[in-house]
Motif scaffolding. Sequence first.
Motif, PDB file in Angstrom:
ATOM      1  N   GLU A 183       0.829  -1.209   0.000  1.00  0.00           N
ATOM      2  CA  GLU A 183       0.000   0.000   0.000  1.00  0.00           C
ATOM      3  C   GLU A 183       0.858   1.250   0.000  1.00  0.00           C
ATOM      4  O   GLU A 183       1.879   1.307   0.668  1.00  0.00           O
ATOM      5  CB  GLU A 183      -0.927   0.012   1.223  1.00  0.00           C
ATOM      6  CG  GLU A 183      -2.323  -0.362   0.859  1.00  0.00           C
ATOM      7  CD  GLU A 183      -3.288  -0.242   2.002  1.00  0.00           C
ATOM      8  OE1 GLU A 183      -4.051   0.740   2.010  1.00  0.00           O
ATOM      9  OE2 GLU A 183      -3.286  -1.136   2.849  1.00  0.00           O
ATOM     10  N   ALA A 184       0.408   2.252  -0.754  1.00  0.00           N
ATOM     11  CA  ALA A 184       1.124   3.517  -0.858  1.00  0.00           C
ATOM     12  C   ALA A 184       0.871   4.417   0.343  1.00  0.00           C
ATOM     13  O   ALA A 184       1.562   5.395   0.534  1.00  0.00           O
ATOM     14  CB  ALA A 184       0.739   4.243  -2.147  1.00  0.00           C
ATOM     15  N   GLY A 185      -0.124   4.104   1.131  1.00  0.00           N
ATOM     16  CA  GLY A 185      -0.460   4.919   2.293  1.00  0.00           C
ATOM     17  C   GLY A 185      -1.951   4.928   2.489  1.00  0.00           C
ATOM     18  O   GLY A 185      -2.709   4.586   1.583  1.00  0.00           O
ATOM     19  N   PRO A 186      -2.393   5.307   3.671  1.00  0.00           N
ATOM     20  CA  PRO A 186      -3.834   5.279   3.943  1.00  0.00           C
ATOM     21  C   PRO A 186      -4.597   6.315   3.122  1.00  0.00           C
ATOM     22  O   PRO A 186      -4.129   7.430   2.925  1.00  0.00           O
ATOM     23  CB  PRO A 186      -3.912   5.586   5.441  1.00  0.00           C
ATOM     24  CG  PRO A 186      -2.653   6.294   5.762  1.00  0.00           C
ATOM     25  CD  PRO A 186      -1.616   5.804   4.795  1.00  0.00           C
ATOM     26  N   ARG A 187      -5.732   5.890   2.627  1.00  0.00           N
ATOM     27  CA  ARG A 187      -6.646   6.778   1.896  1.00  0.00           C
ATOM     28  C   ARG A 187      -8.049   6.462   2.380  1.00  0.00           C
ATOM     29  O   ARG A 187      -8.406   5.284   2.503  1.00  0.00           O
ATOM     30  CB  ARG A 187      -6.594   6.535   0.379  1.00  0.00           C
ATOM     31  CG  ARG A 187      -5.248   6.701  -0.269  1.00  0.00           C
ATOM     32  CD  ARG A 187      -4.844   8.156  -0.393  1.00  0.00           C
ATOM     33  NE  ARG A 187      -3.828   8.452  -1.357  1.00  0.00           N
ATOM     34  CZ  ARG A 187      -2.574   8.029  -1.340  1.00  0.00           C
ATOM     35  NH1 ARG A 187      -2.186   7.215  -0.422  1.00  0.00           N
ATOM     36  NH2 ARG A 187      -1.710   8.419  -2.252  1.00  0.00           N
ATOM     37  N   PRO A 188      -8.870   7.444   2.608  1.00  0.00           N
ATOM     38  CA  PRO A 188     -10.240   7.154   3.042  1.00  0.00           C
ATOM     39  C   PRO A 188     -11.014   6.425   1.937  1.00  0.00           C
ATOM     40  O   PRO A 188     -11.027   6.863   0.787  1.00  0.00           O
ATOM     41  CB  PRO A 188     -10.838   8.526   3.322  1.00  0.00           C
ATOM     42  CG  PRO A 188      -9.853   9.537   2.876  1.00  0.00           C
ATOM     43  CD  PRO A 188      -8.574   8.845   2.529  1.00  0.00           C
ATOM     44  N   GLY A 189     -11.574   5.276   2.284  1.00  0.00           N
ATOM     45  CA  GLY A 189     -12.410   4.541   1.353  1.00  0.00           C
ATOM     46  C   GLY A 189     -11.681   3.825   0.239  1.00  0.00           C
ATOM     47  O   GLY A 189     -12.301   3.390  -0.725  1.00  0.00           O
ATOM     48  N   ALA A 190     -10.362   3.682   0.358  1.00  0.00           N
ATOM     49  CA  ALA A 190      -9.604   3.042  -0.717  1.00  0.00           C
ATOM     50  C   ALA A 190      -8.329   2.404  -0.177  1.00  0.00           C
ATOM     51  O   ALA A 190      -7.820   2.784   0.873  1.00  0.00           O
ATOM     52  CB  ALA A 190      -9.243   4.056  -1.796  1.00  0.00           C
ATOM     53  N   ALA A 191      -7.828   1.446  -0.928  1.00  0.00           N
ATOM     54  CA  ALA A 191      -6.482   0.912  -0.736  1.00  0.00           C
ATOM     55  C   ALA A 191      -5.741   1.236  -2.022  1.00  0.00           C
ATOM     56  O   ALA A 191      -6.148   0.819  -3.102  1.00  0.00           O
ATOM     57  CB  ALA A 191      -6.517  -0.589  -0.494  1.00  0.00           C
ATOM     58  N   VAL A 192      -4.677   2.026  -1.917  1.00  0.00           N
ATOM     59  CA  VAL A 192      -3.957   2.516  -3.082  1.00  0.00           C
ATOM     60  C   VAL A 192      -2.568   1.884  -3.105  1.00  0.00           C
ATOM     61  O   VAL A 192      -1.870   1.863  -2.091  1.00  0.00           O
ATOM     62  CB  VAL A 192      -3.842   4.058  -3.053  1.00  0.00           C
ATOM     63  CG1 VAL A 192      -3.038   4.562  -4.239  1.00  0.00           C
ATOM     64  CG2 VAL A 192      -5.229   4.685  -3.033  1.00  0.00           C
ATOM     65  N   PHE A 193      -2.202   1.380  -4.277  1.00  0.00           N
ATOM     66  CA  PHE A 193      -0.914   0.734  -4.465  1.00  0.00           C
ATOM     67  C   PHE A 193      -0.177   1.475  -5.574  1.00  0.00           C
ATOM     68  O   PHE A 193      -0.759   1.799  -6.604  1.00  0.00           O
ATOM     69  CB  PHE A 193      -1.108  -0.734  -4.871  1.00  0.00           C
ATOM     70  CG  PHE A 193      -2.074  -1.462  -3.981  1.00  0.00           C
ATOM     71  CD1 PHE A 193      -1.671  -1.947  -2.750  1.00  0.00           C
ATOM     72  CD2 PHE A 193      -3.391  -1.648  -4.364  1.00  0.00           C
ATOM     73  CE1 PHE A 193      -2.559  -2.617  -1.918  1.00  0.00           C
ATOM     74  CE2 PHE A 193      -4.293  -2.309  -3.551  1.00  0.00           C
ATOM     75  CZ  PHE A 193      -3.874  -2.803  -2.319  1.00  0.00           C
ATOM     76  N   GLN A 194       1.128   1.773  -5.362  1.00  0.00           N
ATOM     77  CA  GLN A 194       1.910   2.484  -6.369  1.00  0.00           C
ATOM     78  C   GLN A 194       3.236   1.764  -6.543  1.00  0.00           C
ATOM     79  O   GLN A 194       3.890   1.418  -5.559  1.00  0.00           O
ATOM     80  CB  GLN A 194       2.140   3.928  -5.951  1.00  0.00           C
ATOM     81  CG  GLN A 194       2.864   4.745  -7.001  1.00  0.00           C
ATOM     82  CD  GLN A 194       2.861   6.230  -6.688  1.00  0.00           C
ATOM     83  OE1 GLN A 194       2.409   6.654  -5.621  1.00  0.00           O
ATOM     84  NE2 GLN A 194       3.354   7.018  -7.606  1.00  0.00           N
ATOM     85  N   ASP A 195       3.644   1.552  -7.810  1.00  0.00           N
ATOM     86  CA  ASP A 195       4.922   0.892  -8.038  1.00  0.00           C
ATOM     87  C   ASP A 195       6.035   1.923  -8.161  1.00  0.00           C
ATOM     88  O   ASP A 195       5.794   3.128  -8.153  1.00  0.00           O
ATOM     89  CB  ASP A 195       4.866  -0.059  -9.233  1.00  0.00           C
ATOM     90  CG  ASP A 195       4.770   0.641 -10.577  1.00  0.00           C
ATOM     91  OD1 ASP A 195       4.979   1.871 -10.654  1.00  0.00           O
ATOM     92  OD2 ASP A 195       4.496  -0.048 -11.563  1.00  0.00           O
ATOM     93  N   ALA A 196       7.268   1.443  -8.258  1.00  0.00           N
ATOM     94  CA  ALA A 196       8.433   2.327  -8.295  1.00  0.00           C
ATOM     95  C   ALA A 196       8.427   3.263  -9.496  1.00  0.00           C
ATOM     96  O   ALA A 196       8.998   4.342  -9.447  1.00  0.00           O
ATOM     97  CB  ALA A 196       9.714   1.499  -8.275  1.00  0.00           C
ATOM     98  N   ALA A 197       7.769   2.852 -10.580  1.00  0.00           N
ATOM     99  CA  ALA A 197       7.709   3.697 -11.777  1.00  0.00           C
ATOM    100  C   ALA A 197       6.596   4.732 -11.701  1.00  0.00           C
ATOM    101  O   ALA A 197       6.452   5.554 -12.589  1.00  0.00           O
ATOM    102  CB  ALA A 197       7.527   2.829 -13.026  1.00  0.00           C
ATOM    103  N   GLY A 198       5.772   4.672 -10.644  1.00  0.00           N
ATOM    104  CA  GLY A 198       4.723   5.663 -10.460  1.00  0.00           C
ATOM    105  C   GLY A 198       3.338   5.223 -10.861  1.00  0.00           C
ATOM    106  O   GLY A 198       2.381   5.971 -10.700  1.00  0.00           O
ATOM    107  N   ALA A 199       3.204   4.009 -11.414  1.00  0.00           N
ATOM    108  CA  ALA A 199       1.869   3.529 -11.787  1.00  0.00           C
ATOM    109  C   ALA A 199       1.031   3.329 -10.530  1.00  0.00           C
ATOM    110  O   ALA A 199       1.514   2.831  -9.515  1.00  0.00           O
ATOM    111  CB  ALA A 199       1.967   2.222 -12.571  1.00  0.00           C
ATOM    112  N   ILE A 200      -0.226   3.719 -10.597  1.00  0.00           N
ATOM    113  CA  ILE A 200      -1.108   3.654  -9.439  1.00  0.00           C
ATOM    114  C   ILE A 200      -2.296   2.757  -9.748  1.00  0.00           C
ATOM    115  O   ILE A 200      -2.910   2.854 -10.808  1.00  0.00           O
ATOM    116  CB  ILE A 200      -1.612   5.057  -9.047  1.00  0.00           C
ATOM    117  CG1 ILE A 200      -0.432   5.973  -8.711  1.00  0.00           C
ATOM    118  CG2 ILE A 200      -2.567   4.958  -7.858  1.00  0.00           C
ATOM    119  CD1 ILE A 200      -0.821   7.417  -8.519  1.00  0.00           C
TER     120      ILE A 200
END
Length: 121
Positions: free
Chosen positions: A30-47
């Motif tokens: 996980e890239a960090g807490p977000r309200p109402g979502a689980a967000v994942f980001q790779d090293a190249a910046g894709a979300i």
Amino acid sequence: MQTRLDFVSLQVRDLEVARQFYVQMLGFQEAGPRPGAAVFQDAAGAIFAVRVPFSDTDMSAPLGVGVSLWFTVTDPDDLHARLQAQGLQVTALQDGPFGRVFTLTDPDGYRISLHGKPGQA
């Protein structure tokens, strides 16, 4: 004007079930807490994210119909074996234009294809 894909978000029935699937089964971080979502980001910046439904979403309809997501993995053979050992239904590994590839379905019916790089053994 040039358009490029910036972000992919899937609406899910149960955010915690989806979060656990992508973290525990596929190794996303996980890239960090977000309200109402689980967000994942790779090293190249894709979300990529899973989120609670928009208020006008009909959650009784099948969610994953017609959607297929493709993710590159470093070792598709190893991941395939680990997912099978966890009891997940996965397709047979095969060689394709994107390298070794297999597909599984997430808890909400989204088809996830996981592949290596072409020429990767």
